[in-house]
Design a protein around this motif. Structure first.
Motif, PDB file in Angstrom:
ATOM      1  N   ARG A  24      16.598   3.960  -6.740  1.00 46.81           N
ATOM      2  CA  ARG A  24      17.866   3.203  -6.705  1.00 46.81           C
ATOM      3  C   ARG A  24      18.977   4.074  -7.285  1.00 46.81           C
ATOM      4  O   ARG A  24      18.769   4.725  -8.313  1.00 46.81           O
ATOM      5  CB  ARG A  24      17.741   1.922  -7.529  1.00 46.81           C
ATOM      6  N   ARG A  25      20.107   4.115  -6.625  1.00 50.19           N
ATOM      7  CA  ARG A  25      21.242   4.909  -7.117  1.00 50.19           C
ATOM      8  C   ARG A  25      22.452   4.025  -7.287  1.00 50.19           C
ATOM      9  O   ARG A  25      22.684   3.142  -6.451  1.00 50.19           O
ATOM     10  CB  ARG A  25      21.602   6.011  -6.101  1.00 50.19           C
ATOM     11  N   GLY A  27      25.871   2.432  -6.899  1.00 45.96           N
ATOM     12  CA  GLY A  27      26.817   2.430  -5.779  1.00 45.96           C
ATOM     13  C   GLY A  27      26.153   2.286  -4.420  1.00 45.96           C
ATOM     14  O   GLY A  27      26.834   2.108  -3.416  1.00 45.96           O
ATOM     15  N   LEU A  28      24.819   2.377  -4.359  1.00 45.44           N
ATOM     16  CA  LEU A  28      24.122   2.203  -3.083  1.00 45.44           C
ATOM     17  C   LEU A  28      23.233   0.960  -3.170  1.00 45.44           C
ATOM     18  O   LEU A  28      22.658   0.686  -4.220  1.00 45.44           O
ATOM     19  CB  LEU A  28      23.252   3.427  -2.760  1.00 45.44           C
ATOM     20  N   ARG A  29      23.114   0.255  -2.060  1.00 49.62           N
ATOM     21  CA  ARG A  29      22.294  -0.964  -2.072  1.00 49.62           C
ATOM     22  C   ARG A  29      20.834  -0.670  -1.801  1.00 49.62           C
ATOM     23  O   ARG A  29      19.949  -1.463  -2.093  1.00 49.62           O
ATOM     24  CB  ARG A  29      22.828  -1.951  -1.026  1.00 49.62           C
ATOM     25  N   GLY A  30      20.543   0.475  -1.169  1.00 49.83           N
ATOM     26  CA  GLY A  30      19.178   0.758  -0.737  1.00 49.83           C
ATOM     27  C   GLY A  30      18.444   1.726  -1.643  1.00 49.83           C
ATOM     28  O   GLY A  30      18.842   1.957  -2.791  1.00 49.83           O
ATOM     29  N   THR A  32      16.806   5.659  -2.194  1.00 51.43           N
ATOM     30  CA  THR A  32      16.976   7.047  -1.772  1.00 51.43           C
ATOM     31  C   THR A  32      15.879   7.864  -2.447  1.00 51.43           C
ATOM     32  O   THR A  32      15.935   8.120  -3.645  1.00 51.43           O
ATOM     33  CB  THR A  32      18.370   7.579  -2.165  1.00 51.43           C
ATOM     34  N   ILE A  90      18.780   8.544   3.117  1.00 55.62           N
ATOM     35  CA  ILE A  90      19.733   8.152   2.066  1.00 55.62           C
ATOM     36  C   ILE A  90      20.077   6.674   2.245  1.00 55.62           C
ATOM     37  O   ILE A  90      20.416   6.247   3.355  1.00 55.62           O
ATOM     38  CB  ILE A  90      21.023   9.016   2.183  1.00 55.62           C
ATOM     39  N   ASP A  91      19.955   5.903   1.171  1.00 53.34           N
ATOM     40  CA  ASP A  91      20.319   4.486   1.187  1.00 53.34           C
ATOM     41  C   ASP A  91      19.493   3.706   2.222  1.00 53.34           C
ATOM     42  O   ASP A  91      20.030   3.040   3.105  1.00 53.34           O
ATOM     43  CB  ASP A  91      21.828   4.339   1.476  1.00 53.34           C
ATOM     44  N   SER A 381      18.685   1.824   6.806  1.00 53.26           N
ATOM     45  CA  SER A 381      19.795   1.042   6.250  1.00 53.26           C
ATOM     46  C   SER A 381      19.209   0.120   5.187  1.00 53.26           C
ATOM     47  O   SER A 381      18.069  -0.329   5.316  1.00 53.26           O
ATOM     48  CB  SER A 381      20.432   0.207   7.368  1.00 53.26           C
ATOM     49  N   PRO A 382      20.000  -0.211   4.144  1.00 53.46           N
ATOM     50  CA  PRO A 382      19.486  -1.160   3.147  1.00 53.46           C
ATOM     51  C   PRO A 382      19.248  -2.542   3.739  1.00 53.46           C
ATOM     52  O   PRO A 382      18.562  -3.357   3.133  1.00 53.46           O
ATOM     53  CB  PRO A 382      20.584  -1.192   2.081  1.00 53.46           C
TER      54      PRO A 382
END
Ligand code: GLV
Ligand code: MN
Ligand code: MN
Length: 408
Positions: A24-25, A27-30, A32, A90-91, A381-382
């Protein structure tokens, strides 16, 4: 149920959720978990921990593929392996890859719980760098394992920061030496496309995988003033990339059975008021039809050359993946269909639009793939999502296919 052994859905979805917390990062919902990154290492560690808890014999091969095998009553026989990958784009969503690996683990857990002793060993495989985002080519682990690409060469491939595959493998502690030699391979995956969801089919019986060709291309032009340079006096690298993409999209649209994507683009110098002197970009071209794939690849290269020439640009191109369409052995396709129908699930035969490790394992042993519906066909995609009932049906089909192959 119809009297057949089934997986434990709660345990499966719990393990998918737990794995999905890794990578989890802000700013991202998904998620990585780029291949061989710290996050990929953490995901692998969790898998190995779970494998050891089940008493599986864990091994890691020289390209970092991880296997966990449960002995059969005849350990001299080669194992039946079920698996997929834990790296992500990514994400990403939590299902792509992880669903196949963790369903394989769930199958083994369930078999163990029932004290079923299979004749052949049976186990879980997690392949290195299926996604190909950080290092190319994609499906790296299964490709190298099955002899499709030299190990010493792949070790030298670098990511954008100059880190090599070998350094990254060492960095997360997954540069091994001993893998397994499967007798058969089964891969369960979310479809990642809309076909099953739209058609209301519960299980996708995968007939093959479309061909995938990747290029990294660079168009070199000339930087100049965006306000003063007349259009007919520019050597605009971005204009070349844009024209190429538009022409390729037109071509695949007319053709009807191919797709093309320019997913990554970097411009230099990258300023609002400067004509770009460099466009550095990727091209992804795919088709399930052998002839279209062959001719389409030639057309991509020809069009890039024409665009460069017409616009006074210099073209550099490097092919980073070139995988022919794959057609699984009909008897393996039948096994999946028979198992699904035997459980009362509705089925649909289809080819895979995404790349999978199964397309290379197929060159080494009898291989089959099972798909479950992706809601609205969303993936990478998330928002990727599959219904729990579909996850359960897919894992049950995997269980049935693997048990039948391993023998009891
Ligand atoms: C892998 O997911 C691919 O098909 O690009
Ligand atoms: Mn995948
Ligand atoms: Mn993917």
């Amino acid at each position: 149920m119809n009297g057949k052994l089934s997986i434990n859905l709660t345990r499966l979805t719990d393990s998918i959720a737990e794995m999905g917390r890794i990578g989890r990062r802000p700013g991202l919902r998904g998620v990585t978990r780029l291949a061989l990154s710290e996050e990929d290492g953490e995901a692998r560690d969790l898998l190995v921990h779970w494998m050891k808890d089940e008493g599986l014999r864990v091994s890691v091969d020289s390209i970092g593929n991880v296997f966990g095998v449960r002995e059969g009553s005849d350990p001299g026989l080669r194992p039946v392996i079920m698996g997929s990958h834990l790296d992500t784009v990514i994400d990403a969503g939590v299902y792509d890859g992880a669903y196949g690996v963790l369903s394989a683990l769930e199958v083994v857990r369930r078999i163990k719980e029932e004290r079923i002793k299979t004749k052949r060993p049976i186990g879980v495989g997690c392949f290195t760098n299926e996604e190909g985002v950080r290092f190319q080519p994609d499906m790296m682990g299964s490709l190298v394992k099955t002899g499709g690409y030299p190990l010493d060469k792949v070790y030298t491939h670098k990511d954008d920061e100059g880190v090599t595959v070998r350094e990254a493998l060492e960095g997360i502690g997954y540069l091994g030496s001993a893998g397994v030699d499967p007798e058969a391979y089964f891969e369960l995956h979310v479809e990642q496309g809309p076909v099953l969801h739209r058609r209301g089919a519960q299980i996708g019986v995968v007939e093959g995988v479309q061909g995938i060709a990747w290029w990294r291309m660079r168009l070199h032009g000339e930087a100049n003033h965006a306000g003063t340079t007349p259009l007919d006096m520019r050597r605009d690298a971005m204009a070349g990339a844009a024209e190429l993409y538009t022409r390729l999209l037109g071509s695949v649209t007319r053709c009807g059975n191919a797709v093309c994507t320019m997913g990554k683009l970097r411009l230099e110098p990258g300023a609002i008021n400067v004509v770009p002197r460099l466009a550095d970009f990727t091209v992804d071209y795919r088709s399930y039809d052998d002839a279209t794939f062959r001719e389409g690849k030639a057309e991509v290269e020809r069009t890039a050359g024409e665009v460069a020439e017409r616009r006074g640009l210099r073209l550099e191109k490097e092919m980073t993946a070139n995988f022919q369409p794959v057609h699984f052995r009909p008897e393996m396709v039948d096994v999946v269909e028979g198992e699904a129908r035997g459980r009362g699930y509705s089925t649909l035969r289809l080819p895979s639009g995404a790349g999978h490790d199964a397309q290379f394992m197929h060159t080494a042993c009898p291989t089959a793939m099972i798909f479950v519906p992706s809601v609205n066909g969303v993936s990478h995609s998330p928002d990727e999502y599959s219904e729990p009932e579909d996850l359960e049906r897919g894992a049950n089909v995997l269980l049935g296919c693997a048990l039948a192959r391993a023998g009891v």
